[in-house]
Design a protein around this motif. Structure first.
Motif, PDB file in Angstrom:
ATOM      1  N   GLY A 168       0.790  -1.225   0.000  1.00  0.00           N
ATOM      2  CA  GLY A 168       0.000   0.000   0.000  1.00  0.00           C
ATOM      3  C   GLY A 168       0.817   1.267   0.000  1.00  0.00           C
ATOM      4  O   GLY A 168       2.014   1.252   0.311  1.00  0.00           O
ATOM      5  N   CYS A 169       0.152   2.370  -0.356  1.00  0.00           N
ATOM      6  CA  CYS A 169       0.828   3.658  -0.464  1.00  0.00           C
ATOM      7  C   CYS A 169      -0.138   4.768  -0.059  1.00  0.00           C
ATOM      8  O   CYS A 169      -1.276   4.507   0.331  1.00  0.00           O
ATOM      9  CB  CYS A 169       1.333   3.876  -1.890  1.00  0.00           C
ATOM     10  N   ARG A 171      -1.534   6.893  -1.974  1.00  0.00           N
ATOM     11  CA  ARG A 171      -2.623   7.015  -2.950  1.00  0.00           C
ATOM     12  C   ARG A 171      -3.772   6.042  -2.636  1.00  0.00           C
ATOM     13  O   ARG A 171      -4.873   6.213  -3.147  1.00  0.00           O
ATOM     14  CB  ARG A 171      -2.113   6.750  -4.365  1.00  0.00           C
ATOM     15  N   CYS A 172      -3.504   5.020  -1.821  1.00  0.00           N
ATOM     16  CA  CYS A 172      -4.595   4.138  -1.379  1.00  0.00           C
ATOM     17  C   CYS A 172      -5.563   4.944  -0.510  1.00  0.00           C
ATOM     18  O   CYS A 172      -6.746   4.668  -0.453  1.00  0.00           O
ATOM     19  CB  CYS A 172      -4.049   2.964  -0.574  1.00  0.00           C
ATOM     20  N   CYS A 243      -6.023   1.137  -6.421  1.00  0.00           N
ATOM     21  CA  CYS A 243      -5.155   2.312  -6.197  1.00  0.00           C
ATOM     22  C   CYS A 243      -4.514   2.715  -7.537  1.00  0.00           C
ATOM     23  O   CYS A 243      -4.015   1.855  -8.270  1.00  0.00           O
ATOM     24  CB  CYS A 243      -4.069   1.968  -5.179  1.00  0.00           C
ATOM     25  N   CYS A 246      -0.325   1.847  -6.771  1.00  0.00           N
ATOM     26  CA  CYS A 246       0.322   0.615  -6.310  1.00  0.00           C
ATOM     27  C   CYS A 246      -0.480  -0.658  -6.584  1.00  0.00           C
ATOM     28  O   CYS A 246      -0.075  -1.733  -6.160  1.00  0.00           O
ATOM     29  CB  CYS A 246       0.666   0.728  -4.822  1.00  0.00           C
TER      30      CYS A 246
HETATM   31 ZN   LIG Z   1      -1.655   2.584  -3.213  1.00  0.00          ZN
END
Ligand SMILES: [Zn+2]
Length: 356
Positions: A168-169, A171-172, A243, A246
């Motif tokens: 995850g990142c 932007r999630c 997302c 990612c």
């Molecule tokens: Zn993400």
């Protein structure tokens, strides 16, 4: 200087081995402002061997209450240069490099190249999303912080670790970049100096732990700190299967200027500048600092916005004319004016001169 690190080497978590890890670490701090100053001081003092400072801004009197590396006599000088000088005096055992450029989609790869950990000490969404996405795509670790009045947030992304990178990142949580004006910046909403002081120090703490292999904030976790009531909390968010960065359905696969600009009509990004377009710097001579960051721009005309007859002639004689100013506001106003006069071949460079 033999005893410089003595008091931290005697910690079990550091030791000679840990100190060597710090010496070999390469850390880039973006933004030498309220967050950047304390982050830089602690990174330098702890012996991070190679530090980069990226900032294109100059010291202003309104910075001094929170940007504690600067004094009134530094006003008007580049923050990156002054802060590099100060932290080098603080610790002569380390190497400090300076990047006097605004970080853009064009230069991010070359500026990040020699660093493993990126510390985001910027104050705007555009820079934060550009830094975050670039760290993900280039597999660099990222320590991110932002502040608002009495509150601060902190996140750590271990993108150099493939397993965590897949977990995850940012932007999630924020698939889309928020509009630039949806939350006030320090400029218009105010901030108490110790708030970036605390958060910048926490960023340095996360960097040092990351280098030493000690536990950090986990991949999808935000630490929030309200310095008014002294409440902290950790908020965990979910990895998104759609997302834009990612997931398997990612739409952001490379660093592109357009991703970080909410372009208005007649506005173009730096990647849209082509050979057919004539560039015109419309800044008054008194404001023109005389340097352009992109070496590829060989020629740029200079006609002040008020010289309307010359601007008209430029539009009549060329296929496409792009106006450039400091931040993209005045050039946009001029485009609206010229379009109103019937010149449909003029455009404004979004973001202004720092973008090219
Ligand atoms: Zn993400």
């Amino acid at each position: 200087l033999d005893n410089f690190y003595k008091r931290q080497i005697c910690l079990n978590e550091v030791g000679e081995k840990g100190q060597l890890k710090l010496t070999n670490a390469r850390v880039l701090v973006i933004g030498a402002g309220g967050l950047g100053c304390p982050a830089l001081q602690y990174l330098a003092a702890s012996g991070v061997g190679s530090i980069g400072i990226c900032d294109h801004d100059q010291v202003d009197y309104t910075n001094l209450h929170r940007q504690i590396l600067f004094t009134p006599s530094d006003v008007g000088h580049y923050k990156a240069e002054i802060s590099a000088k100060r932290v080098s005096q603080q610790n002569p055992l380390i190497n400090v490099d300076v990047f006097l450029e605004k970080l853009t989609s064009q230069n991010v790869k070359s500026i990040f190249k020699n660093y493993d950990i990126i510390v985001d000490c910027t104050d705007n969404f555009k820079a934060k999303f550009l830094i975050h996405d670039s760290c993900y795509l280039l597999k660099k670790d990222l320590i991110q912080s932002s502040i608002y009045q009495f509150e601060g947030q902190l996140q750590t992304f271990n993108f150099s670790n493939d397993e965590k990178r897949n977990d995850g990142c940012f932007r999630c949580l924020w698939p889309k970049m928020p509009e630039a004006n949806c939350v006030g910046s320090c400029e218009d909403s105010g901030v108490l100096g110790v708030v970036p002081g605390v958060l910048g120090s926490l960023q340095a703490n996360e960097v040092i732990k990351l280098i030493l292999g000690l536990p950090n904030l986990t991949q999808r976790q935000t630490l929030t700190f309200d310095l008014r009531n002294m409440q902290t909390s950790k908020i965990k968010w979910k990895k998104k299967t759609d997302c834009p960065l990612c997931s398997k359905r990612a739409t952001i696969n490379k660093i592109d200027a357009k991703t970080y600009l909410n372009l208005r009509p007649f506005e173009i990004s730096s990647s849209d500048i082509d050979l057919n377009s004539v560039l015109v710097n419309i800044l008054p001579k008194s404001e023109d600092l005389g340097f352009w960051t992109n070496k590829n721009i060989r020629h740029i005309h200079h006609i002040e916005a008020k010289e309307l007859d010359k601007i008209q002639k430029m539009c009549e004689e060329n296929e496409k004319v792009t106006f450039v100013c400091m931040k993209g506001h005045r050039s946009y106003a001029l485009v609206e004016k010229m379009r109103g006069l019937g010149y449909s071949n003029c455009f404004s460079l979004a973001g202004g001169r720092g973008e090219i």
